[in-house]
Design a protein around this motif. Structure first.
Motif, short mmCIF file in Angstrom:
data_model
loop_
_atom_site.label_atom_id
_atom_site.label_comp_id
_atom_site.label_asym_id
_atom_site.label_seq_id
_atom_site.Cartn_x
_atom_site.Cartn_y
_atom_site.Cartn_z
N ARG A 209 0.85 -1.20 0.00
CA ARG A 209 0.00 0.00 0.00
C ARG A 209 0.88 1.25 0.00
O ARG A 209 1.84 1.36 0.78
N GLY A 210 0.57 2.19 -0.87
CA GLY A 210 1.33 3.42 -0.94
C GLY A 210 2.64 3.30 -1.68
O GLY A 210 3.37 4.29 -1.82
N ILE A 211 2.97 2.09 -2.14
CA ILE A 211 4.22 1.85 -2.88
C ILE A 211 3.91 1.44 -4.31
O ILE A 211 4.39 2.06 -5.26
N ALA A 212 3.13 0.38 -4.46
CA ALA A 212 2.77 -0.10 -5.80
C ALA A 212 1.77 0.85 -6.45
O ALA A 212 0.91 1.43 -5.77
N THR A 213 1.89 1.02 -7.75
CA THR A 213 0.94 1.86 -8.49
C THR A 213 -0.20 1.05 -9.07
O THR A 213 -1.27 1.60 -9.37
N ALA A 214 0.00 -0.24 -9.27
CA ALA A 214 -1.04 -1.12 -9.80
C ALA A 214 -0.69 -2.56 -9.40
O ALA A 214 0.49 -2.87 -9.16
N ALA A 215 -1.70 -3.41 -9.36
CA ALA A 215 -1.46 -4.82 -8.99
C ALA A 215 -2.59 -5.70 -9.49
O ALA A 215 -3.72 -5.24 -9.68
N ALA A 216 -2.27 -6.98 -9.68
CA ALA A 216 -3.26 -8.01 -10.01
C ALA A 216 -2.71 -9.33 -9.51
O ALA A 216 -1.50 -9.50 -9.37
N ASP A 217 -3.61 -10.26 -9.21
CA ASP A 217 -3.12 -11.58 -8.86
C ASP A 217 -3.02 -12.42 -10.13
O ASP A 217 -3.72 -12.18 -11.11
N ILE A 218 -2.10 -13.38 -10.11
CA ILE A 218 -1.83 -14.17 -11.30
C ILE A 218 -2.58 -15.49 -11.18
O ILE A 218 -2.12 -16.44 -10.56
N SER A 219 -3.76 -15.51 -11.77
CA SER A 219 -4.58 -16.71 -11.76
C SER A 219 -4.64 -17.37 -13.13
O SER A 219 -4.73 -18.59 -13.24
N ASP A 220 -4.60 -16.56 -14.19
CA ASP A 220 -4.74 -17.08 -15.55
C ASP A 220 -3.45 -16.99 -16.37
O ASP A 220 -3.47 -17.23 -17.57
N GLY A 221 -2.35 -16.65 -15.72
CA GLY A 221 -1.07 -16.54 -16.42
C GLY A 221 -0.53 -15.12 -16.35
O GLY A 221 -1.29 -14.15 -16.38
N LEU A 222 0.79 -14.99 -16.25
CA LEU A 222 1.42 -13.68 -16.10
C LEU A 222 1.04 -12.72 -17.22
O LEU A 222 0.67 -11.57 -16.96
N LEU A 223 1.12 -13.18 -18.46
CA LEU A 223 0.82 -12.27 -19.57
C LEU A 223 -0.63 -11.83 -19.56
O LEU A 223 -0.94 -10.65 -19.81
N GLY A 224 -1.53 -12.74 -19.28
CA GLY A 224 -2.95 -12.38 -19.26
C GLY A 224 -3.28 -11.41 -18.14
O GLY A 224 -3.99 -10.43 -18.35
N LEU A 327 12.86 -9.35 -30.21
CA LEU A 327 11.45 -9.47 -29.85
C LEU A 327 10.95 -10.89 -30.05
O LEU A 327 11.23 -11.52 -31.08
N LEU A 328 10.21 -11.40 -29.07
CA LEU A 328 9.49 -12.66 -29.21
C LEU A 328 8.01 -12.33 -29.35
O LEU A 328 7.53 -11.34 -28.81
N SER A 329 7.29 -13.16 -30.06
CA SER A 329 5.86 -12.90 -30.24
C SER A 329 5.09 -13.33 -29.00
O SER A 329 5.15 -14.51 -28.60
N PRO A 330 4.33 -12.41 -28.36
CA PRO A 330 3.52 -12.81 -27.21
C PRO A 330 2.40 -13.77 -27.60
O PRO A 330 1.82 -14.43 -26.74
N HIS A 331 2.09 -13.86 -28.91
CA HIS A 331 1.03 -14.77 -29.35
C HIS A 331 1.41 -16.24 -29.17
O HIS A 331 0.56 -17.12 -29.24
N ASN A 332 2.72 -16.48 -28.94
CA ASN A 332 3.16 -17.85 -28.67
C ASN A 332 2.84 -18.30 -27.25
O ASN A 332 3.01 -19.46 -26.90
N PHE A 333 2.37 -17.35 -26.42
CA PHE A 333 2.13 -17.64 -25.01
C PHE A 333 0.73 -17.16 -24.63
O PHE A 333 0.55 -16.05 -24.15
N GLN A 334 -0.26 -18.01 -24.88
CA GLN A 334 -1.65 -17.63 -24.64
C GLN A 334 -2.07 -18.01 -23.23
O GLN A 334 -1.94 -19.17 -22.82
N SER A 335 -2.57 -17.02 -22.47
CA SER A 335 -3.05 -17.29 -21.12
C SER A 335 -4.43 -17.93 -21.16
O SER A 335 -5.12 -17.92 -22.18
N PHE A 336 -4.84 -18.46 -20.00
CA PHE A 336 -6.10 -19.19 -19.91
C PHE A 336 -7.29 -18.26 -20.06
O PHE A 336 -7.31 -17.15 -19.55
N ASP A 337 -8.31 -18.74 -20.78
CA ASP A 337 -9.57 -18.02 -20.93
C ASP A 337 -10.68 -19.07 -20.88
O ASP A 337 -10.70 -20.00 -21.68
N HIS A 338 -11.62 -18.92 -19.93
CA HIS A 338 -12.68 -19.92 -19.77
C HIS A 338 -13.52 -20.11 -21.02
O HIS A 338 -14.04 -21.19 -21.29
N PHE A 339 -13.67 -19.04 -21.83
CA PHE A 339 -14.58 -19.12 -22.95
C PHE A 339 -13.87 -18.91 -24.29
O PHE A 339 -14.51 -18.58 -25.29
#
Length: 343
Positions: A209-224, A327-339
């Motif tokens: 708190r007061g240090i990070a500017t944004a955050a998310a938990d990694i449930s579906d993959g880092l890139l996603g 550069l590597l293509s991020p399309h080679n690393f698809q994160s999880f999507d339920h639908f």
């Protein structure tokens, strides 16, 4: 065993932090002065989120852990949760360890079970968790700024590596049918624990708190999940895959795999697990470079290692760089999507 007997036996306990807990039509919570409520809901469905024969104690732990991870990403401290549980049958032999796994983690995090619902049906667990955070200090996905560093807590990829191993084993019906990154029995046990009993990073989230500017938990993959931050913040990012590569807790697995796959192929397998595997329940967060010492102090105070893996860019899009700056293509690393792929 009837519904109310089931609730009384396995899920009714004192709730000193809640004004009113299990037993009425509604529970009552009273946030402390100057605090805001943080609320999140997650569902775990048998056959979709976990194997039907998973250890019920581990499942009870994970069911709450994935919700606590959302509070961690918001910088909130846990208060209470509700449990909606569909069961094929009221089996005490299953309910006892499930409730123990659930409530042991709840006690460790100071999070009280205050209500919910039970019904008969296919195994389905839905938890709504409540936390509190000082007004104006919640960590959001929308605050990343150009020039911020990108950090990841803990390790990534082990849960997906275990899942890949277990799915291959079940599909082919033999313990010798292993994924390209080979695991011995001890390594599989450690990786499987990361899959089935993740550690919610609540202490780290509160320390940021007061240090990070944004955050998310990694449930579906880092890139996603980093992608959610970029979308909400209107920014882009560049990740150094040489740093990302070392995030696999089972980094030595890749060394064992060298006999099966040659150099770049091994590296791509590791990156696949780390960048898009999911089920890690670590935090990805951003912070200005001049707060690097504060980030490390928060990591030390919470007992959670963090790794800087990239930077936030003003230019939209996600860029992955290899060890030579290519550069590597991020399309080679698809994160999880339920639908994904559905209408």
């Amino acid at each position: 065993m009837g519904e109310f007997d089931l609730i009384k036996r396995f899920f009714t306990r004192p709730t000193p932090r809640a004004v009113l807990g299990v037993g009425d039509d509604c529970a009552l919570l009273q946030p402390a002065p100057g605090m805001q409520l943080a609320i999140s809901c997650d569902m775990l469905v048998s056959g979709r989120h976990f194997f039907p024969d998973v250890d019920p104690r581990a499942l009870g732990h994970k069911a709450l852990a994935v919700n606590l991870s959302d509070l961690a990403a918001c910088g909130a401290s846990p208060l209470a949760f509700t449990l909606a549980l569909a069961l094929p049958e009221a089996d005490p032999a299953w309910l006892e360890p499930f409730s123990q796994g659930l409530l042991t983690l709840a006690d460790a995090q100071g999070c009280e079970l205050i209500g919910g619902d039970t019904t008969q049906g296919p195994l389905n667990i839905c938890i709504t968790v409540f936390g509190e955070v000082p007004a104006g200090l919640a960590l959001l996905r929308s605050g990343a700024q150009a020039g911020d560093d990108v950090y990841v807590s803990g390790t990534l990829g082990d849960a997906n590596l275990a899942l890949t191993h277990m799915m291959r084993e079940r599909q082919e019906g033999t313990a010798t049918a292993l994924p390209p990154l080979r695991l011995n029995a001890a390594d599989l046990a450690r990786a499987r624990q990361r899959l089935e009993q993740p550690t919610p990073r609540v202490a780290l989230g509160m320390a940021l708190r007061g240090i990070a500017t944004a955050a998310a938990d990694i449930s579906d993959g880092l890139l996603g999940d980093l992608g959610h931050i970029l979308e909400r913040s209107g920014k882009g990012a560049t990740l150094d895959t040489t740093r990302v590569f070392t995030l696999l807790g089972a980094h030595h697995y890749a060394m064992e795999a060298a006999t099966l796959l040659a150099g770049d192929a091994v590296r791509m397998q590791v990156l696949q697990h780390v960048l898009s595997g999911g089920d890690d329940y670590e935090l990805v967060f951003t912070a200005p470079p001049d707060r690097a010492a504060a980030v490390q102090a928060a990591a030390l105070a919470s007992g959670t290692p963090v790794t800087r893996v990239g930077r936030i860019d003003a230019e939209p899009g996600l860029r992955l760089l290899d060890g030579q700056g290519r550069l590597l293509s991020p399309h080679n690393f698809q994160s999880f999507d339920h639908f994904a792929g559905t209408a």
